[in-house]
Design a protein around this motif. Structure first.
Motif, PDB file in Angstrom:
ATOM      1  N   PRO A  95       3.744  55.158  62.245  1.00 15.96           N
ATOM      2  CA  PRO A  95       5.038  55.787  62.008  1.00 15.96           C
ATOM      3  C   PRO A  95       5.713  56.248  63.301  1.00 15.96           C
ATOM      4  O   PRO A  95       5.066  56.812  64.184  1.00 15.96           O
ATOM      5  CB  PRO A  95       4.681  56.997  61.116  1.00 15.96           C
ATOM      6  CG  PRO A  95       3.255  57.297  61.471  1.00 15.96           C
ATOM      7  CD  PRO A  95       2.606  55.982  61.781  1.00 15.96           C
ATOM      8  N   TRP A  96       6.994  55.981  63.399  1.00 15.57           N
ATOM      9  CA  TRP A  96       7.785  56.487  64.517  1.00 15.57           C
ATOM     10  C   TRP A  96       9.232  56.508  64.087  1.00 15.57           C
ATOM     11  O   TRP A  96       9.780  55.508  63.603  1.00 15.57           O
ATOM     12  CB  TRP A  96       7.627  55.637  65.770  1.00 15.57           C
ATOM     13  CG  TRP A  96       8.228  56.305  66.972  1.00 15.57           C
ATOM     14  CD1 TRP A  96       9.508  56.173  67.442  1.00 15.57           C
ATOM     15  CD2 TRP A  96       7.593  57.269  67.821  1.00 15.57           C
ATOM     16  NE1 TRP A  96       9.701  57.003  68.533  1.00 15.57           N
ATOM     17  CE2 TRP A  96       8.542  57.676  68.788  1.00 15.57           C
ATOM     18  CE3 TRP A  96       6.317  57.809  67.852  1.00 15.57           C
ATOM     19  CZ2 TRP A  96       8.233  58.604  69.778  1.00 15.57           C
ATOM     20  CZ3 TRP A  96       6.003  58.742  68.837  1.00 15.57           C
ATOM     21  CH2 TRP A  96       6.959  59.123  69.781  1.00 15.57           C
ATOM     22  N   THR A  97       9.899  57.648  64.238  1.00 18.08           N
ATOM     23  CA  THR A  97      11.296  57.795  63.878  1.00 18.08           C
ATOM     24  C   THR A  97      12.171  57.426  65.057  1.00 18.08           C
ATOM     25  O   THR A  97      11.975  57.952  66.158  1.00 18.08           O
ATOM     26  CB  THR A  97      11.587  59.247  63.439  1.00 18.08           C
ATOM     27  OG1 THR A  97      10.757  59.579  62.316  1.00 18.08           O
ATOM     28  CG2 THR A  97      13.047  59.421  63.060  1.00 18.08           C
ATOM     29  N   HIS A 126       9.777  63.223  57.713  1.00 19.41           N
ATOM     30  CA  HIS A 126       9.257  62.199  58.613  1.00 19.41           C
ATOM     31  C   HIS A 126       7.933  61.637  58.094  1.00 19.41           C
ATOM     32  O   HIS A 126       7.070  62.386  57.629  1.00 19.41           O
ATOM     33  CB  HIS A 126       9.035  62.779  60.011  1.00 19.41           C
ATOM     34  CG  HIS A 126      10.304  63.198  60.679  1.00 19.41           C
ATOM     35  ND1 HIS A 126      11.326  62.322  60.962  1.00 19.41           N
ATOM     36  CD2 HIS A 126      10.709  64.415  61.129  1.00 19.41           C
ATOM     37  CE1 HIS A 126      12.309  62.974  61.548  1.00 19.41           C
ATOM     38  NE2 HIS A 126      11.963  64.237  61.660  1.00 19.41           N
ATOM     39  N   PRO A 127       7.738  60.324  58.196  1.00 15.49           N
ATOM     40  CA  PRO A 127       6.418  59.770  57.896  1.00 15.49           C
ATOM     41  C   PRO A 127       5.462  60.103  59.039  1.00 15.49           C
ATOM     42  O   PRO A 127       5.870  60.146  60.207  1.00 15.49           O
ATOM     43  CB  PRO A 127       6.688  58.266  57.822  1.00 15.49           C
ATOM     44  CG  PRO A 127       7.843  58.048  58.743  1.00 15.49           C
ATOM     45  CD  PRO A 127       8.688  59.284  58.625  1.00 15.49           C
ATOM     46  N   THR A 181       4.783  50.540  67.900  1.00 13.86           N
ATOM     47  CA  THR A 181       4.490  51.188  66.620  1.00 13.86           C
ATOM     48  C   THR A 181       4.696  50.223  65.455  1.00 13.86           C
ATOM     49  O   THR A 181       3.945  50.258  64.471  1.00 13.86           O
ATOM     50  CB  THR A 181       5.339  52.454  66.431  1.00 13.86           C
ATOM     51  OG1 THR A 181       6.724  52.153  66.661  1.00 13.86           O
ATOM     52  CG2 THR A 181       4.904  53.547  67.391  1.00 13.86           C
ATOM     53  N   ASN A 222       0.106  60.024  52.206  1.00 12.38           N
ATOM     54  CA  ASN A 222      -0.382  58.699  52.593  1.00 12.38           C
ATOM     55  C   ASN A 222      -1.367  58.197  51.532  1.00 12.38           C
ATOM     56  O   ASN A 222      -2.581  58.268  51.720  1.00 12.38           O
ATOM     57  CB  ASN A 222      -1.051  58.760  53.965  1.00 12.38           C
ATOM     58  CG  ASN A 222      -0.098  59.208  55.062  1.00 12.38           C
ATOM     59  OD1 ASN A 222       1.024  58.727  55.146  1.00 12.38           O
ATOM     60  ND2 ASN A 222      -0.537  60.121  55.918  1.00 12.38           N
ATOM     61  N   ARG A 272       0.885  60.198  60.053  1.00  9.62           N
ATOM     62  CA  ARG A 272      -0.522  60.217  59.692  1.00  9.62           C
ATOM     63  C   ARG A 272      -1.261  61.292  60.469  1.00  9.62           C
ATOM     64  O   ARG A 272      -2.466  61.484  60.277  1.00  9.62           O
ATOM     65  CB  ARG A 272      -1.157  58.841  59.913  1.00  9.62           C
ATOM     66  CG  ARG A 272      -1.065  58.332  61.339  1.00  9.62           C
ATOM     67  CD  ARG A 272      -1.440  56.864  61.415  1.00  9.62           C
ATOM     68  NE  ARG A 272      -2.837  56.647  61.109  1.00  9.62           N
ATOM     69  CZ  ARG A 272      -3.295  55.577  60.442  1.00  9.62           C
ATOM     70  NH1 ARG A 272      -2.459  54.650  60.008  1.00  9.62           N
ATOM     71  NH2 ARG A 272      -4.577  55.428  60.221  1.00  9.62           N
ATOM     72  N   ASN A 280       1.810  49.105  62.985  1.00 11.96           N
ATOM     73  CA  ASN A 280       2.120  49.745  61.707  1.00 11.96           C
ATOM     74  C   ASN A 280       1.887  51.252  61.735  1.00 11.96           C
ATOM     75  O   ASN A 280       1.271  51.828  60.835  1.00 11.96           O
ATOM     76  CB  ASN A 280       1.310  49.100  60.572  1.00 11.96           C
ATOM     77  CG  ASN A 280       1.845  49.450  59.200  1.00 11.96           C
ATOM     78  OD1 ASN A 280       3.049  49.673  59.031  1.00 11.96           O
ATOM     79  ND2 ASN A 280       0.966  49.529  58.210  1.00 11.96           N
TER      80      ASN A 280
END
Length: 215
Positions: A208-210, A146-147, A202, A81, A149, A206
């Motif tokens: 992250p969520w897959t 996966h993104p 999400t 990040n 934080r 902003n």
């Protein structure tokens, strides 16, 4: 506020929130090409400027106290990040407990039970266990597809990054609460937030969520 003062204040806030028992946990702040980090064995609620270590972004110790053994963990999250300037790692009770269980899904150990965790943290994958301080921990972060934080470290605790120190602390507090609620509802028929609402929240914040359909 300079970086040292911000880091000291973050450490105190984590202890006041009950997230850093004893001398556990560590926190860092990135400024340019340098990282200021709590030293090894320090208590986050009683940090002084002499307790802080200064590192380069490749992990070289350039001044101050001896750094925590979790340097690779922090540097990897900064690499993942790049716009974030603070990282928190804690052994908070609920996060540790949830990290000892199988994850809710491949992309998040924490199920979508409340909008607040979605607004402030997003998905929280469970990373495989490696011993504390092992550089492989950083490789798990940078190697994840996966993104995120925030992540749970299996049988260990949580790591969270943020745009600044107050944001990273607030996200860590929210993650602990989300883990606590996940544990409280374990084994019961849960009412999860619908996938379309998860995506809307999400995206709005902003975070992250897959997409569950495209893991």
């Amino acid at each position: 506020m300079n970086a040292a003062d911000a880091l000291i204040q973050a450490g105190r806030a984590l202890v006041e929130a009950g997230l850093s028992p004893g001398s556990s946990g560590n926190v860092s702040i990135r400024t340019g090409d340098r990282v200021l980090m709590s030293g090894t064995g320090t208590r986050l609620g009683a940090l002084e400027p002499t307790d802080l270590a200064e590192l380069s972004l490749d992990g070289t110790h350039v001044g101050g106290a001896r750094p925590s053994k979790e340097v690779s963990l922090h540097l990897a999250l900064y690499a993942k990040n790049p716009t974030h300037t603070a990282v928190v790692h804690v052994h908070s009770p609920s996060a540790v407990a949830l990290s000892c269980l199988e994850p809710w899904s491949e992309h998040s150990a924490v199920p979508p039970l409340t909008p607040y965790a979605l607004m402030r943290v997003g998905q929280v994958p469970l990373l495989d266990f490696v011993p504390p301080g092992d550089p492989a921990m950083g490789e798990l972060i940078t190697g994840s597809r996966h993104p995120f934080r925030a992540a749970l470290l299996a049988n260990h605790g949580a790591v969270v990054s943020g745009e600044d120190a107050p944001t990273a602390v607030d996200s860590t507090i929210e993650l602990e609460e989300a883990c606590r609620i996940a544990l409280m509802t374990l084994g019961a028929p849960r009412r999860l937030i619908a996938a379309d609402q998860v995506a809307a929240i999400t995206q709005r914040w902003n975070m992250p969520w897959t997409d569950d359909a495209h893991q």
